[in-house]
Design a protein around this motif. Sequence first.
Motif, PDB file in Angstrom:
ATOM      1  N   MET A  24      39.270 -20.872 -73.583  1.00 49.38           N
ATOM      2  CA  MET A  24      39.656 -20.380 -72.269  1.00 49.38           C
ATOM      3  C   MET A  24      40.836 -21.196 -71.751  1.00 49.38           C
ATOM      4  O   MET A  24      40.801 -22.424 -71.758  1.00 49.38           O
ATOM      5  CB  MET A  24      38.475 -20.496 -71.299  1.00 49.38           C
ATOM      6  CG  MET A  24      38.804 -20.056 -69.875  1.00 49.38           C
ATOM      7  SD  MET A  24      37.349 -19.944 -68.816  1.00 49.38           S
ATOM      8  CE  MET A  24      36.740 -21.629 -68.922  1.00 49.38           C
ATOM      9  N   ASN A  25      41.864 -20.520 -71.306  1.00 49.48           N
ATOM     10  CA  ASN A  25      43.049 -21.167 -70.752  1.00 49.48           C
ATOM     11  C   ASN A  25      42.975 -21.159 -69.229  1.00 49.48           C
ATOM     12  O   ASN A  25      42.751 -20.101 -68.612  1.00 49.48           O
ATOM     13  CB  ASN A  25      44.323 -20.431 -71.183  1.00 49.48           C
ATOM     14  CG  ASN A  25      44.619 -20.630 -72.655  1.00 49.48           C
ATOM     15  OD1 ASN A  25      43.975 -21.422 -73.334  1.00 49.48           O
ATOM     16  ND2 ASN A  25      45.604 -19.900 -73.166  1.00 49.48           N
ATOM     17  N   ILE A  26      43.166 -22.328 -68.618  1.00 53.18           N
ATOM     18  CA  ILE A  26      43.131 -22.444 -67.161  1.00 53.18           C
ATOM     19  C   ILE A  26      44.414 -23.106 -66.684  1.00 53.18           C
ATOM     20  O   ILE A  26      44.802 -24.172 -67.172  1.00 53.18           O
ATOM     21  CB  ILE A  26      41.916 -23.257 -66.684  1.00 53.18           C
ATOM     22  CG1 ILE A  26      40.611 -22.565 -67.092  1.00 53.18           C
ATOM     23  CG2 ILE A  26      41.957 -23.438 -65.166  1.00 53.18           C
ATOM     24  CD1 ILE A  26      39.357 -23.328 -66.684  1.00 53.18           C
ATOM     25  N   LEU A  27      45.072 -22.470 -65.720  1.00 48.63           N
ATOM     26  CA  LEU A  27      46.280 -23.004 -65.109  1.00 48.63           C
ATOM     27  C   LEU A  27      45.954 -23.509 -63.711  1.00 48.63           C
ATOM     28  O   LEU A  27      45.347 -22.792 -62.915  1.00 48.63           O
ATOM     29  CB  LEU A  27      47.361 -21.927 -65.028  1.00 48.63           C
ATOM     30  CG  LEU A  27      48.620 -22.265 -64.220  1.00 48.63           C
ATOM     31  CD1 LEU A  27      49.409 -23.379 -64.877  1.00 48.63           C
ATOM     32  CD2 LEU A  27      49.488 -21.027 -64.030  1.00 48.63           C
ATOM     33  N   SER A  30      49.457 -17.642 -70.832  1.00 40.85           N
ATOM     34  CA  SER A  30      48.418 -16.603 -70.822  1.00 40.85           C
ATOM     35  C   SER A  30      47.060 -17.144 -70.364  1.00 40.85           C
ATOM     36  O   SER A  30      46.068 -17.106 -71.106  1.00 40.85           O
ATOM     37  CB  SER A  30      48.280 -15.976 -72.217  1.00 40.85           C
ATOM     38  OG  SER A  30      47.464 -14.814 -72.158  1.00 40.85           O
ATOM     39  N   PRO A  31      46.976 -17.626 -69.123  1.00 42.20           N
ATOM     40  CA  PRO A  31      45.711 -18.173 -68.635  1.00 42.20           C
ATOM     41  C   PRO A  31      44.672 -17.085 -68.377  1.00 42.20           C
ATOM     42  O   PRO A  31      45.008 -15.971 -67.974  1.00 42.20           O
ATOM     43  CB  PRO A  31      46.109 -18.842 -67.320  1.00 42.20           C
ATOM     44  CG  PRO A  31      47.308 -18.070 -66.855  1.00 42.20           C
ATOM     45  CD  PRO A  31      48.048 -17.695 -68.106  1.00 42.20           C
ATOM     46  N   ASN A  32      43.427 -17.423 -68.608  1.00 43.66           N
ATOM     47  CA  ASN A  32      42.330 -16.546 -68.201  1.00 43.66           C
ATOM     48  C   ASN A  32      42.059 -16.675 -66.713  1.00 43.66           C
ATOM     49  O   ASN A  32      41.658 -15.717 -66.051  1.00 43.66           O
ATOM     50  CB  ASN A  32      41.057 -16.887 -68.976  1.00 43.66           C
ATOM     51  CG  ASN A  32      41.258 -16.839 -70.470  1.00 43.66           C
ATOM     52  OD1 ASN A  32      41.483 -17.873 -71.100  1.00 43.66           O
ATOM     53  ND2 ASN A  32      41.195 -15.643 -71.047  1.00 43.66           N
ATOM     54  N   ILE A  33      42.280 -17.910 -66.209  1.00 46.32           N
ATOM     55  CA  ILE A  33      42.044 -18.204 -64.796  1.00 46.32           C
ATOM     56  C   ILE A  33      43.193 -19.044 -64.258  1.00 46.32           C
ATOM     57  O   ILE A  33      43.632 -20.007 -64.894  1.00 46.32           O
ATOM     58  CB  ILE A  33      40.711 -18.954 -64.593  1.00 46.32           C
ATOM     59  CG1 ILE A  33      39.536 -18.052 -65.002  1.00 46.32           C
ATOM     60  CG2 ILE A  33      40.543 -19.407 -63.144  1.00 46.32           C
ATOM     61  CD1 ILE A  33      38.187 -18.728 -64.955  1.00 46.32           C
ATOM     62  N   ILE A  34      43.685 -18.660 -63.072  1.00 46.07           N
ATOM     63  CA  ILE A  34      44.711 -19.417 -62.357  1.00 46.07           C
ATOM     64  C   ILE A  34      44.063 -19.984 -61.101  1.00 46.07           C
ATOM     65  O   ILE A  34      43.471 -19.241 -60.315  1.00 46.07           O
ATOM     66  CB  ILE A  34      45.905 -18.527 -61.978  1.00 46.07           C
ATOM     67  CG1 ILE A  34      46.581 -17.963 -63.235  1.00 46.07           C
ATOM     68  CG2 ILE A  34      46.902 -19.295 -61.118  1.00 46.07           C
ATOM     69  CD1 ILE A  34      47.579 -16.856 -62.942  1.00 46.07           C
ATOM     70  N   LEU A  74      43.762 -26.735 -70.675  1.00 45.19           N
ATOM     71  CA  LEU A  74      44.183 -26.866 -69.286  1.00 45.19           C
ATOM     72  C   LEU A  74      45.685 -27.122 -69.203  1.00 45.19           C
ATOM     73  O   LEU A  74      46.225 -27.975 -69.909  1.00 45.19           O
ATOM     74  CB  LEU A  74      43.424 -28.027 -68.628  1.00 45.19           C
ATOM     75  CG  LEU A  74      43.815 -28.363 -67.183  1.00 45.19           C
ATOM     76  CD1 LEU A  74      43.494 -27.204 -66.250  1.00 45.19           C
ATOM     77  CD2 LEU A  74      43.087 -29.634 -66.739  1.00 45.19           C
ATOM     78  N   LEU A  75      46.341 -26.378 -68.325  1.00 45.90           N
ATOM     79  CA  LEU A  75      47.743 -26.622 -68.008  1.00 45.90           C
ATOM     80  C   LEU A  75      47.829 -26.865 -66.507  1.00 45.90           C
ATOM     81  O   LEU A  75      47.619 -25.948 -65.707  1.00 45.90           O
ATOM     82  CB  LEU A  75      48.609 -25.429 -68.398  1.00 45.90           C
ATOM     83  CG  LEU A  75      50.107 -25.545 -68.062  1.00 45.90           C
ATOM     84  CD1 LEU A  75      50.735 -26.721 -68.810  1.00 45.90           C
ATOM     85  CD2 LEU A  75      50.842 -24.247 -68.383  1.00 45.90           C
ATOM     86  N   ALA A  76      48.079 -28.121 -66.122  1.00 45.23           N
ATOM     87  CA  ALA A  76      48.194 -28.493 -64.717  1.00 45.23           C
ATOM     88  C   ALA A  76      49.642 -28.854 -64.428  1.00 45.23           C
ATOM     89  O   ALA A  76      50.225 -29.702 -65.110  1.00 45.23           O
ATOM     90  CB  ALA A  76      47.273 -29.663 -64.393  1.00 45.23           C
TER      91      ALA A  76
END
Length: 292
Positions: free
Chosen positions: A1-4, A52-56, A28-30
């Motif tokens: 899962m990708n989260i921004l 391509s985050p699943n959640i922002i 995680l991309l912060a």
Amino acid sequence: MNILVTGKNGQIARCLVKQLNTLPDVTLLALDRDQLDITDPIRVNKVIAEFSPNIIINAAAYTAVDNAEQESALAYAVNRDGPFNLAVAANNINAIIIHISTDYVFAGDSLAAYVETDNTEPQSEYGRSKLAGEQAVARACSQHIILRTSWAFAEHGHNFVNTMLRLAKTKTSIGVVADQFGGPTYAGDIANAIVTIVKQLVDGHQAYGIYHYSGFPHVSWHVFATKIFDLALAQGVLKQPIQVPHITTLDYPTPAKRPANSRLNCDKINQEFGLVQSDWQAALVNIEEYSR
């Protein structure tokens, strides 16, 4: 899962990053403002398309409440246009957006704690810009969580706890407003609430909409300050007691009008996600952490 996560240097985002980094199977991309200016739609679309985050999770905001009275264009750019850009990009890739908002969307004249469906009537440019951001997010992306919170504090950043402890280093008496009431909310608890919501959304609990999450018990700024000083004295952070005279809002005029009542009813988030209100007194147990 990708989260921004946006606004990574803010007090809530810093707690979020710490907690999200402990989750398995999360990339995680912060990003801070220099890395992602959310008011730039081209840059927003590029970053989100590539990651391509699943959640922002939007923790970026213009929070200089008094300055917003003179810098309304900047406040709206960050608090309305930026969230809209993120929500549009989220919608384009079928992602979920979690957006942090504020008690300032209300007038503050209710006698009861505000529920999510109460009429919004912000009294300041900051509050109006944050309400516009809520509306923009909801309009642009149906898969949204808007989380209103209040009186956030943490061991880092600029907040009421840090300010009181800093003033106490050079003053023996500090007047604090006693006719504004709300729920102090520990940023680590806000982050935990968001992480809990993320986990349940990923598991298919699609309870989108607006939620309130804040601290309890509800107190005045004066009571909050008194508790901070009492703990600091007991733990040796302060060497002598601080006198805390009661003052009123009229005694301490500010460019932006503050809500007299910032109490938020958190029943909905408890029923939907099983979250209980932040225990701000427990969060202050190690008061030394806030005085560095």
